[in-house]
Each structure stands twice: as structure tokens, then as C-alpha cells.
Enzyme design. Structure first.
Site, short mmCIF file in Angstrom:
data_model
loop_
_atom_site.label_atom_id
_atom_site.label_comp_id
_atom_site.label_asym_id
_atom_site.label_seq_id
_atom_site.Cartn_x
_atom_site.Cartn_y
_atom_site.Cartn_z
N TYR A 93 -1.65 -0.97 10.20
CA TYR A 93 -1.96 -1.18 8.76
C TYR A 93 -0.74 -0.67 8.01
O TYR A 93 -0.18 -1.47 7.08
CB TYR A 93 -3.23 -0.52 8.18
CG TYR A 93 -3.59 -0.86 6.74
CD1 TYR A 93 -3.99 -2.12 6.45
CD2 TYR A 93 -3.28 -0.01 5.89
CE1 TYR A 93 -4.23 -2.20 5.09
CE2 TYR A 93 -3.41 -0.37 4.38
CZ TYR A 93 -3.85 -1.42 4.03
OH TYR A 93 -4.18 -1.57 2.68
N SER A 112 0.71 -1.20 -0.09
CA SER A 112 -0.09 -0.12 -0.05
C SER A 112 1.01 1.30 0.13
O SER A 112 1.90 1.45 0.54
CB SER A 112 -0.99 0.30 1.48
OG SER A 112 -1.49 1.29 1.40
#
Length: 249
Positions: free
Chosen positions: A156, A143
Site C-alpha cells: 500500500y 497517503s
């Protein structure tokens, strides 16, 4: 892209919806035979059935990345039908893991994110390697949060940073087997898993990209097809941001 993956057997985790579902559809249209894995069993079966109706060979295999036994069982089932040519490590815990300052982050949630996103990716890759030939491909989905340091999303972001580092280490180790390992880093994409993301964060991305606007799952498909294909036979250990130019690498 028709025929780019003709005859290839590709495993995609997190394939029941969102990016994984989009990758599956694109890979199937490119000629791949698919093994779709997800913890969401009913949506997974529905996705496989829909693809089959479209003439795409898609098998559904339930998997829980938090459970090593589930991963072993899934790949024992996959192996019964022969080897594979590629793996897309897309599954990750993303919903409900942000919006909290690092000082207040729940320890149990942190551990769960790491167990699924980091350990799960390692264990799935480990289970897949014996089924991959020389020339096999692993594509890890990271990401761009790990590239720009998204705030209030610490676990995350850290897990996706780990995916990037793991990709490089795996590429070194698996190079001896002729297996290529690369990663993509999508930006914030309009999928089910990001519906909870505050509109201000979506707006930050959509106005801050060099290519302004919302990112759709289909915008990421091409990067995955490329890295799975023979076109990327001499590409390994690399990170490809796919975010419309929100972050340059």
C-alpha cells in the site's frame, strides 16, 4: 464553499463510502454535478440516491479498477453525457493489505494492490483526459504513509508513493493540454476502510499530530474542493499532505 464548483461536472472514484463519499457530498454542496464510480454497486447507488434526495445531481457508474475493460466501459457511459471538468482518483485497495512483515508479504496480494491502486489510477486518468477541457483538474489521492514509511504496509505504501510520482509526471505531460494534476496525502482517517487498522496505529496518529485527535473524512474535503476549483488554476504537480501535522512536507 457554496458555488465554488457551480456548473462543474466532477467524476469521483471510490465514492460509495468513506473519503470518496465525503468528497462527493462536499463537491455537490459546492454546486458540482457528480459522476460517482465504485466497484461496490449497491452502496454506490444508495449514495447517489441519498445525494439526489438532498438536491445534488449525482449519477452512479459501476467501475472495477482492476479491469481495463470496465474502466473503458464506464468512461464511454460518462462521455455520452458530455465532457467533465474534474476527476478525483480516490479508489484504492486498502482493506486487508497490511499487518504483514515485508519478508512474508504475499506476491499475489502485492500484484493486486499495484494493479488496482497504481495501474487503475493511470487507466482511469487516461480514460478521463479526452473528456477534460483546458482548465480541467485531476486530483489523485495518495497517503502520508508514503511520506513517513509506514511499516508492515509495504504494498500500500509503495502504491501511494507511486501515485505521488505519477502525479508529477502526469502534470508535466498534461500541462500542454492545460490540465492541472495534483495529489493530496491524507493521514489515517476514521472511515470504514480503516476499521481493521490496529488501535495502536490509530493512537500513534492521534497523539502524534500537531493538531491532535482523530481525523474525519470532512477534514480532507476542503483540500479536494480547492484543487478542483478555479482557485487552483495555476497549481499543478503538487502534493498537499492533509494529516493534521503528523508529517510535514
Amino acid at each position: 464553499m457554496t458555488g465554488l464548483l457551480a456548473g462543474k461536472r466532477i467524476v469521483i472514484t471510490g465514492a460509495a463510502r468513506g473519503l470518496g463519499q465525503s468528497f462527493a457530498r462536499a463537491a455537490g454542496k459546492a454546486g458540482a454535478r457528480l459522476v460517482l464510480c465504485d466497484i461496490l454497486e449497491q452502496p454506490l447507488r444508495e449514495t447517489a440516491a441519498t445525494l439526489n434526495e438532498q438536491g445534488i445531481d449525482a449519477q452512479a457508474v459501476a467501475i472495477d479498477l482492476a479491469d481495463p475493460a470496465s474502466i473503458e466501459h464506464a468512461f464511454s457511459l460518462i462521455g455520452q453525457n458530455g465532457g467533465i471538468d474534474g476527476l478525483v482518483n480516490n479508489a484504492a485497495l486498502a482493506t486487508g493489505v497490511g499487518g504483514v512483515d515485508m519478508m512474508d508479504y504475499d506476491i499475489d496480494l502485492w500484484d493486486r494492490v499495484m494493479r488496482v491502486n497504481v495501474r487503475g489510477t493511470w487507466l482511469v486518468s487516461r480514460a478521463a483526459v479526452p473528456l477534460l477541457p483546458r482548465g480541467g483538474k485531476i486530483v489523485n489521492v495518495a497517503s502520508d504513509t508514503a511520506l513517513w514509511g509506514a511499516p508492515n504496509l509495504l504494498a500500500y505504501t509503495a502504491s501511494k508513493g507511486a501515485i505521488i510520482s505519477m502525479t508529477r509526471s502526469m502534470a508535466r505531460e498534461l500541462g500542454e493540454r492545460g490540465i492541472c494534476v495534483n495529489a493530496i496525502a491524507p493521514g489515517l482517517t476514521r472511515v470504514e476502510a480503516t476499521e481493521y487498522v490496529p488501535q495502536a496505529r490509530h493512537q500513534l496518529y492521534e497523539t502524534g499530530r500537531a493538531l491532535s485527535g482523530a481525523q474525519q473524512p470532512e477534514d480532507v474535503d476542503g483540500s479536494v474542493l480547492y484543487l478542483l476549483s478555479p482557485l487552483a488554476d495555476f497549481v499543478t504537480g503538487q502534493l498537499l499532505p492533509v494529516n493534521g501535522g503528523f508529517v510535514f512536507n
